[in-house]
Write an enzyme that holds these catalytic residues in place. Sequence first.
Site, PDB file in Angstrom:
ATOM      1  N   SER A 134       9.584 -82.462   7.717  1.00 41.75           N
ATOM      2  CA  SER A 134      10.150 -83.415   6.765  1.00 41.75           C
ATOM      3  C   SER A 134      10.287 -84.757   7.462  1.00 41.75           C
ATOM      4  O   SER A 134      11.009 -84.867   8.457  1.00 41.75           O
ATOM      5  CB  SER A 134      11.521 -82.919   6.282  1.00 41.75           C
ATOM      6  N   LYS A 160       6.060 -83.153   4.478  1.00 43.37           N
ATOM      7  CA  LYS A 160       6.890 -83.648   3.375  1.00 43.37           C
ATOM      8  C   LYS A 160       7.340 -85.045   3.743  1.00 43.37           C
ATOM      9  O   LYS A 160       7.804 -85.263   4.866  1.00 43.37           O
ATOM     10  CB  LYS A 160       8.080 -82.704   3.199  1.00 43.37           C
ATOM     11  N   LYS A 162       9.778 -88.335   2.539  1.00 42.16           N
ATOM     12  CA  LYS A 162      10.862 -88.767   1.664  1.00 42.16           C
ATOM     13  C   LYS A 162      10.383 -89.974   0.875  1.00 42.16           C
ATOM     14  O   LYS A 162       9.709 -90.855   1.428  1.00 42.16           O
ATOM     15  CB  LYS A 162      12.079 -89.144   2.507  1.00 42.16           C
ATOM     16  N   ASP A 188       9.822 -85.687  -1.397  1.00 39.83           N
ATOM     17  CA  ASP A 188      11.214 -85.333  -1.737  1.00 39.83           C
ATOM     18  C   ASP A 188      11.955 -86.614  -2.084  1.00 39.83           C
ATOM     19  O   ASP A 188      12.072 -87.511  -1.247  1.00 39.83           O
ATOM     20  CB  ASP A 188      11.873 -84.625  -0.546  1.00 39.83           C
ATOM     21  N   GLU A 212       9.812 -82.682  -4.915  1.00 38.80           N
ATOM     22  CA  GLU A 212      11.141 -82.086  -4.744  1.00 38.80           C
ATOM     23  C   GLU A 212      12.208 -83.002  -5.316  1.00 38.80           C
ATOM     24  O   GLU A 212      12.242 -84.202  -5.027  1.00 38.80           O
ATOM     25  CB  GLU A 212      11.384 -81.833  -3.247  1.00 38.80           C
ATOM     26  N   ASP A 237      16.130 -78.723  -5.342  1.00 36.48           N
ATOM     27  CA  ASP A 237      16.971 -78.561  -4.151  1.00 36.48           C
ATOM     28  C   ASP A 237      18.425 -78.744  -4.610  1.00 36.48           C
ATOM     29  O   ASP A 237      19.109 -77.768  -4.947  1.00 36.48           O
ATOM     30  CB  ASP A 237      16.519 -79.596  -3.100  1.00 36.48           C
ATOM     31  N   LYS A 261      18.622 -73.188   0.672  1.00 39.83           N
ATOM     32  CA  LYS A 261      19.387 -73.597   1.860  1.00 39.83           C
ATOM     33  C   LYS A 261      20.695 -72.829   1.822  1.00 39.83           C
ATOM     34  O   LYS A 261      21.466 -72.995   0.873  1.00 39.83           O
ATOM     35  CB  LYS A 261      19.713 -75.098   1.819  1.00 39.83           C
ATOM     36  N   GLY A 289      15.893 -77.509   5.075  1.00 40.52           N
ATOM     37  CA  GLY A 289      16.569 -77.838   6.331  1.00 40.52           C
ATOM     38  C   GLY A 289      17.583 -78.937   6.106  1.00 40.52           C
ATOM     39  O   GLY A 289      17.488 -79.691   5.128  1.00 40.52           O
TER      40      GLY A 289
HETATM   41  O1  OSB Z   1      16.721 -82.978   0.911  1.00 41.36           O
HETATM   42  O2  OSB Z   1      15.806 -81.506   2.101  1.00 41.36           O
HETATM   43  C1  OSB Z   1      16.574 -82.462   2.013  1.00 41.36           C
HETATM   44  C2  OSB Z   1      17.868 -83.519   5.464  1.00 41.36           C
HETATM   45  C3  OSB Z   1      19.184 -83.810   5.153  1.00 41.36           C
HETATM   46  C4  OSB Z   1      19.613 -83.709   3.850  1.00 41.36           C
HETATM   47  C5  OSB Z   1      18.727 -83.294   2.852  1.00 41.36           C
HETATM   48  C6  OSB Z   1      17.420 -82.971   3.150  1.00 41.36           C
HETATM   49  C7  OSB Z   1      16.978 -83.122   4.472  1.00 41.36           C
HETATM   50  C8  OSB Z   1      15.604 -82.894   4.909  1.00 41.36           C
HETATM   51  C9  OSB Z   1      15.385 -82.634   6.371  1.00 41.36           C
HETATM   52  O3  OSB Z   1      14.648 -82.968   4.171  1.00 41.36           O
HETATM   53  C10 OSB Z   1      14.923 -81.263   6.650  1.00 41.36           C
HETATM   54  C11 OSB Z   1      14.997 -80.951   8.124  1.00 41.36           C
HETATM   55  O4  OSB Z   1      14.067 -81.326   8.831  1.00 41.36           O
HETATM   56  O5  OSB Z   1      15.981 -80.333   8.568  1.00 41.36           O
HETATM   57 MG    MG Z   2      15.492 -81.927  -0.463  1.00 45.22          MG
END
Ligand code: OSB
Ligand code: MG
Length: 375
Positions: A134, A160, A162, A188, A212, A237, A261, A289
Site C-alpha cells: 500500500s 495499491k 492511495k 484506495d 477500495e 473497508d 482487518k 493493514g
Molecule cells: O485504508 O487500508 C487503509 C493505513 C492506515 C489506515 C488505513 C489504511 C492504511 C493502509 C496501509 O492502506 C496498509 C499497510 O501497509 O499497513
Molecule cells: Mg483502506
Amino acid sequence: MIDFLELRLLRLPLVRPFETSFGRVASRTIVLVTVRGDGLEGWGESVADADPLYSGETVDTVWRAIERYLAPRLLAAPIADARDLGERFRAVRGHHMAKAAVEMAVWDLQARRDGRPLSALLGGVRAAVPSGVSIGIEASVDALLERIAIERAAGYQRVKIKIKPGWDVGVVERVRGRFGDDLPLMVDANAAYQPGDRVLEALDAQGLLMIEQPLAEDDLVEHAALQRRLRTPICLDESVDTPADMAAAVALGACRIVNIKPGRLGGHAASIAVHDRCVAAGIPVWHGGMLESGIGRAHNLHLASLPGFTLPGDIAASERYFQPDLIEPPIRVAADGTVAVPAGPGIGVTIVPDRVERATERRLATTARARGGSH
Ligand code: OSB
Ligand code: MG
C-alpha cells in the site's frame, strides 16, 4: 487464568511518512496490551491512530475503554477460550479496536499455552500468504513511480495506491503508462469521494483490480448504486465494522470484495465470522493493514492464513514501516511476493523488550485484585 493486563503507549517513528486522503502520519502511536496467566504472556496491538480520521476510535479512547471497561471484564472471571470474549465484552458497545487489542493478546496467550501457532487455532491452512503493498500519496507522480518500481523489485504481488480528489485518474494513467496494463493495480480512496463524482467512472477504464472504499463509510446505498455503474469491483473497508454490515453490503450489492482487518472488526473471532460469511457468499477477501508493528503484523499473518484470503493482503515487510521493528526476526517478503506465517507457538515472533521499553511513553498495570477503577 489471566490475572494481569498491562497497557503501554508507544510512539514509533515510521521509516517514511504515510499520506492518505485524510492526512499524513510520520509516526505511529500504539497501545500495546500484554496479558499474563499461568506463567505465560500474550501480546496484542491496537491499530487506532492518534486522531479520529480513519475511525472514530483514537489512542485515548482505546486506552480508556480498556482501562475502564474491558480489563475489568477480562479479569473478573477465568476465561476458558478467547472465543468467549465476544460475549464477555458484548455489553460494551463499539470500541472494536480496543476489544481487538485485548482479544488478540488472549488468543496469543491461548496458542502459547497450547504450544501451537495461532494460525492453527484460528483455522489457517497456508504457511505463507500472498502480499501486496500500500503506497501513500507522494510529493510528486515521479516520486510515486519510483516507489512503485522499488516495491515491485521487492516482489510484492500487487500495488495499491492511495487516491484523493486531484490525485486520482491522472496519476493512475501515468502508473499505467510506466508499468503497463499488466501491473496488478488497485486504488484506495478512504471515503474521499461524493456519490456524483465522475472520477470513479473514469477510473473504471483503468483495469483496476478493485476500488477500495470510494464513498462515505456509512453509505452502503450509494456504494451499491456506484457498483451497478462500474465493471471494476468495489472493495469495502471502513463500511464494514460487523458481520451484519458485511451481510447488508452483500445483500445490497454495495461491494464484490471485502477487506478484513481484525482491529476494525473487534478481533480475530469477529474477523473469522466475516471471513466465513464471505466464503459462503462467494465474496473474495483480503487482509488489510494499519501500519502495525511486528506484533500486530504477526497477528495479521496468522489470520490471513485462513482459506478465504485468496487476494494479496496489505501485510508487507517490517522494514517498510519500522527500523528496527519491535520483533526479531523482522517480517520479510520472499522473492515470490509471499510472507511466511511465523511457525512458533502463539504469534510466533520474539518481542524485543529493550525496544518496547525505549518506545514506551506511558504504562498502566491492572491485576485481578486491584481492578477497581473509579466507576
Ligand atoms: O485504508 O487500508 C487503509 C493505513 C492506515 C489506515 C488505513 C489504511 C492504511 C493502509 C496501509 O492502506 C496498509 C499497510 O501497509 O499497513
Ligand atoms: Mg483502506
